[in-house]
Scaffold this active site. Sequence first.
Site, PDB file in Angstrom:
ATOM      1  N   GLU A  71     -81.037  24.136 -17.956  1.00  0.00           N
ATOM      2  CA  GLU A  71     -81.030  23.988 -16.475  1.00  0.00           C
ATOM      3  C   GLU A  71     -80.096  24.929 -16.099  1.00  0.00           C
ATOM      4  OE1 GLU A  71     -77.314  21.736 -17.212  1.00  0.00           O
ATOM      5  OE2 GLU A  71     -78.986  20.740 -17.355  1.00  0.00           O
ATOM      6  N   HIS A 113     -74.306  18.349 -14.433  1.00  0.00           N
ATOM      7  CA  HIS A 113     -72.886  18.706 -15.427  1.00  0.00           C
ATOM      8  C   HIS A 113     -72.067  20.095 -15.124  1.00  0.00           C
ATOM      9  CE1 HIS A 113     -76.224  18.214 -18.614  1.00  0.00           C
ATOM     10  NE2 HIS A 113     -75.747  16.941 -18.718  1.00  0.00           N
TER      11      HIS A 113
END
Lengths: 289, 375
Positions: A209, A247
């Site tokens: 990511e 995150h």
Amino acid sequence: MTILINKDTKVLVQGITGRSGRLQTENMLAYGTQVVAGVTPGKGGTSVQGVPVYNYVKEAVASHDINAAISFVPPPFAKDACFEIIDHKIPLLVLTTEGIPENDVLEIIQYGRLKGTRVLGPGTAGLISPGEAKIGAHPGRMYTKGEVGIVSKSGALSYEVGKNLTEAGIGQTTVVGVGGGPIWGFTQKDAVELFQQDDETKIIVLLGEIGGSMEDEAAAYIKAHVTKPVIAMIVGRAAPEGKSLGHAGAIIEGSKGTAESKAALLTAAGAKMATTPQEIIALIKELRM
Amino acid sequence: MNLYEFQGKQLYQTMGIPIPKGQLIWQKEDAKRLEKACALKAQVLTGGRGKAGGIKLWDGKSDIMALVNHIMDLNIHGEAVNLLLAEEAIHIKDEYYVAITYKGSDAQPILVLSPEGGVDIEAVAEHTPEKICTLPIDPVTGIKAYQLKYAAEFLGYDKEEELSQLILNLYRVYKTYDATLAEINPLAVTEKGLLALDAKVVLDDHAEFRQEALFNQLRDEAGKITGTRESGHKDTITYVELDGNVGLISDGAGTGMLTLDLIKDAGAQAANFCELGGITNAQVMYDALKKVMANPNVKSVLIVLIGGFNRMDEMADGIIRYQEEYGFHVPLSIRMCGTLEEVGKEKMQAVNIPTYDQLPEAVIHAVKNIQEVTP
């Protein structure tokens, strides 16, 4: 072979009497994982799903052969709990807890390195070797035994891709979630290294990511050492700059950490890039032809 | 939590790191008390303060109010200047960079040093990487003596003992207050020795449970500066507003980002990113829906659930509670699978809310729904 865990892995559950510990113990047992002991201070002598519970790790390892542990201990107590696992030389610790102070995480991981415990996490969904064992939350039905090794930062994304692959008839050796960061005891690079060494793994899938440099480091390793085909997907192409997306590490700052910059490094390392789970399937099918 | 310069310096001082003498100027008029030449520094959290004109030197003679008015009327990258720090003027011989932070993928604290202080360290890293030295710190043993010796040599500072003590004290700040960054840029070399001219400190929000008094004090101070006191972090939801019309909720950051991408691929844009985080129960889902539905741009809602630790029965309970209390005034698309999905789907069916099993299908419906709402 699989990586990290297989049907012979004997698991200790730390925090087994808590809500999450209890449910996940039930799911792991149902999947066939050998959960042999649990620990919760003050609950020694009881049992959860037939698994004996001890007050201390010392008591559990005295009565059972244990080679992996999963911890559900909440943040304020996590450091000491992990030290207890590490002191008893359990070689793999799956640390699911999120929100542990970062100084504590750094100490846990370093202490593990010094004493010989590999720490997966923190904040990890865990891992699954389909048909053999799972330690953590991966829903068993989304996976099937096969020859694709998957490593993902995000747990949910590793379920998503596992489910799609399984429905397309593509099995997996082991699926590992390393956690959303910002600190990792076990990285994507570490997983890629183990998949490269594993005879049964024929194709490696790397799910990354935006943000941070972990994918870049995996790319450097792939370029230098990996001979197996690698398929990679970086999510967050549509993410705005400067916003942290769930995150802690998932943030684009300037030109760094973008999906494009990571894809460029991975492509240069020889990986094939996918933008959706469906494209991953198509690339795997192409490789198999 | 990001700290203001003066707050960081207060923490440095508690651990014996020398800082310049200074006083806070809350009101413009307070500056009239100043007598000697000093540096006037805007207290803001954004970087690039110097370049934006937020730091001015006063010679002790000229019209101080002109300088104060200039700085306090600035808007530095969207941040108003409501507080100044006036610090004694310092004669600087040299400027270093010293910081303690960590590298996540190595899972290691690091000591970062450069003899090129007082400038943007990112630029130094890019153009002259040989002028930056990064030493790993073993959190179990702490910083070692040979590393400190090396640090003094690398910076070219001849009073090794003094520098060593300063670095060890900075590490004490880092550990004692649960910092994730403790930076001194510049660390000034003066006639009297080393002096921390600036302080950039970030504290770890996850450590609030054991730093409660400190966090409260810092929040009170920040509240006095900005006029609004931030409350502590209460839930694990990440909510980021975006420009589109599809309200998005996911139970994982990775799948949330994948869905953002898929929405874009389908020709629309998400109205927000909303991820439930580490604690997921019915209440969290309900709270997430309240956040997402409060955005008037939302024309269609997409909930993407693939539960591992997260339980679908509880997710269903949260959605149903929201429906009972508020109702959905825009169409809803739910993808639900994972832990206890049968129970979750049954609950959704009982209230006539359909669920999808495949993500692309749910995305396409959610995007189509906007087009139906806005012809």
